[in-house]
Design an enzyme around this catalytic site. Sequence first.
Site, PDB file in Angstrom:
ATOM      1  CG  MET A   1      -2.158   0.981   1.397  1.00  0.00           C
ATOM      2  SD  MET A   1      -3.498   0.474   0.208  1.00  0.00           S
ATOM      3  CE  MET A   1      -4.253  -0.539   1.214  1.00  0.00           C
ATOM      4  CE  LYS A   2       4.647   6.018   3.683  1.00  0.00           C
ATOM      5  NZ  LYS A   2       4.075   6.773   4.094  1.00  0.00           N
ATOM      6  N   GLY A   3       4.100   1.575  -0.610  1.00  0.00           N
ATOM      7  CA  GLY A   3       4.725   1.611  -1.593  1.00  0.00           C
ATOM      8  C   GLY A   3       6.410   2.388  -0.837  1.00  0.00           C
TER       9      GLY A   3
END
Lengths: 519, 243
Positions: B126-128
Amino acid sequence: MRAKLGLSQDKISEARELAARICGPVLKFVDGHTSVTVERATLRLAGADDADADGVPVPNLIVDQARDRLADGAFRLYASALARTGDAPERLNRKIAEGLRLTDLPPADEAATARKAQELVNRAESRVRANREFRAARQEEWKDRNHRPLLYLIVATGNIYEDVKQATAAAEQGADVIAVIRTTAQSLLDYVPYGPTTEGFGGTYATQENFRIMRAALDEVSERQKRYILLTNYASGLCMPEIAAMGALERLDMMLNDSMYGILFRDINMYRTFVDQKFSRMLDAWAGIIINTGEDNYLTTSDAYEKAYTVLASQFLNERFAYAAGLPARLMGLGHAFEMDPTIKDGFLYELAQAQMAREIFPEHPLKYMPPTKFMSGDIFKGLVMDTMFNFVSKATDQGIHLLGMLTEAIHTPFMMDRYLAVDNARYVMNNMASFYDEVEFREGGIVRTRAAEVLDRTLEFLRQIEATGLFDAIAEGQFADVKRPKDGGKGLEGLIKKGPRYWNPFEEHLTRTLGLGK
Amino acid sequence: MNIVRPYGDTLDDGKVQLSFTLPIPDGAKGREAARQLVLKWGFKDCDVVHSAPLSAGFSFYVAYGKTESSVDYDSCVADEHSAEASMSMDEVNEFIRRELGRKVVVVGACTGFDAHTVGIDAIMNMKGYNHHYGLERYPEMEAYNLGAQVPNEKLIEFADKVKADAILVSQVVTQKDVHIHNLTQLIELLEARGERGRYICVAGGPRIGNKLAVELGFDVGFGRGAYADDVATFIVKKLAERN
């Protein structure tokens, strides 16, 4: 240690109480169970060693032979065989390696087996006591000659003899602690390989012989340097107690030993891990080995700024589990890391707040501080600067164990010159700001104090939520590190055994007594 | 033709900075050995500007050399999948809605014994990484990150189960060419099942180039500096091509 953050002592106490309530049910489960590796660790302490022609270690052979009676513990079978044959452990080990089945021997009488058990416990006790005393005497003789924080370097060649060269050079350059990183995937082996090894991927097998070789080499450098060089290895994985047992026998000084790392980051079954971590930590406590916990891993998988509270929560849980295993605070190297995105404005202040907060909440614990890794790139020059910032925070907040950052972190296993530059950098920074810690205060209402208070509040919230859910379910639901681990999933569950009414483990009894863990 | 040489502070001065270790003691003789070595590498001048002992038998050097070698920039071909700029996350999602009209399913893992999830996490979580959101964040994608130490067989079974469009494999450990073995095995297993054509296969890792990945039978390889948007752009364009 002077408090500088104005943290609420009530909140800190509440967090500790929550941790105790969270760990309670888990510890209750642990006490009713053993595992194949707890049994093998016990056999190793009793003297079981060696391996058969296929490389299967003798402790594994014995546990396999005793497979249908492990609820009684595997030790009885070994002690009884020693009593009946009159063999020394070495001789019996060889026979087992050559095919002897202990279950084929008629059992010795109870009294003879009990006498043998006492003899084996005494033998291990005197060996481990001698190790503790040797270490204490050297550390006393050469006190104040180590750096503060201790400078910790990793070697990882795959070949124990090459590791010795690198470790010797690292110690001569100034390292206080040498860690021999293990080969990739050793944590997933349900046995500990035997003998010296020269082949590994990204690290070197942890074997008892490799421990002995490195210990001897570091003792030599210690003598030359008049500085006690600590040796570290990794107990995490499917053989936590066995590695701890080997470390106790071969005088390792630190052991990576986290209560939940295996579950979250190696997908090892949670019940198995909780059982294994307890016995392994009891062994560490007995041998005076400092544990290192793995909170840094939360920050490499999640965002270090947003998830800072998960680190503190895990530190509280690790502390609770460690106390329950008899470890005093001075042997708890609780982990954390300098892993925030370097582009965050005031990121340095947040790192400082986190490190100072850990220092104040865990004042006697030799905190283990890990360097930046996630945002290290091929830009080695930037990397060196980031490591300098990390060195500064570590010294400014009086951390205990300082894992040196490598400017080539993202590129390759460290070259010899990379380690030199790391030590040189740390020495420069730490000498140049030696008294900074005593000089500096943090402004009330300022960024550092506010941040620390916020993280503590979030931690309390998080711990309350875990208490409400229960630790097993919280892990299953993915509340830690965003990783979901089903209770009956993961590796190693088949190696978990419920203790029966006849369960007998005189080493566990001895440790429980010695460490004052009796009810 | 565009002939270039290293630039120190003047065009074509050919200045290069070097640092290395020699298995000899530090001292004047060591510095001379270092200097001669640099000259043997073809440098015309050499200044050994710093030396230090690493231990009794090892020494460290920083040196500057001057090279006359040059390269024709215009004739260089980059080892990258495409010279085109990648789309942003929003553009990728818009592209999927417009061109494909269904969700794109992506499965990723570190295979074999590789325990280093930083690469696959940077692309998928999600955060990358570095302000580039990971594939899990893409509303038009279903992304499954299986984590570390996943056997190739399991990865393929999972890809089959969720009807994946693309399989992402990250390999960080490259000691003794273990990554080559893992990557090759995945392709061989897929071929043995007659399913290679079913998936877009993507390899990634700090030592994985596009050329190597393609040689091993992958559709593409991403090395250092690639982000989720690069990977996503490649996958969706390839899918659109196939349609």
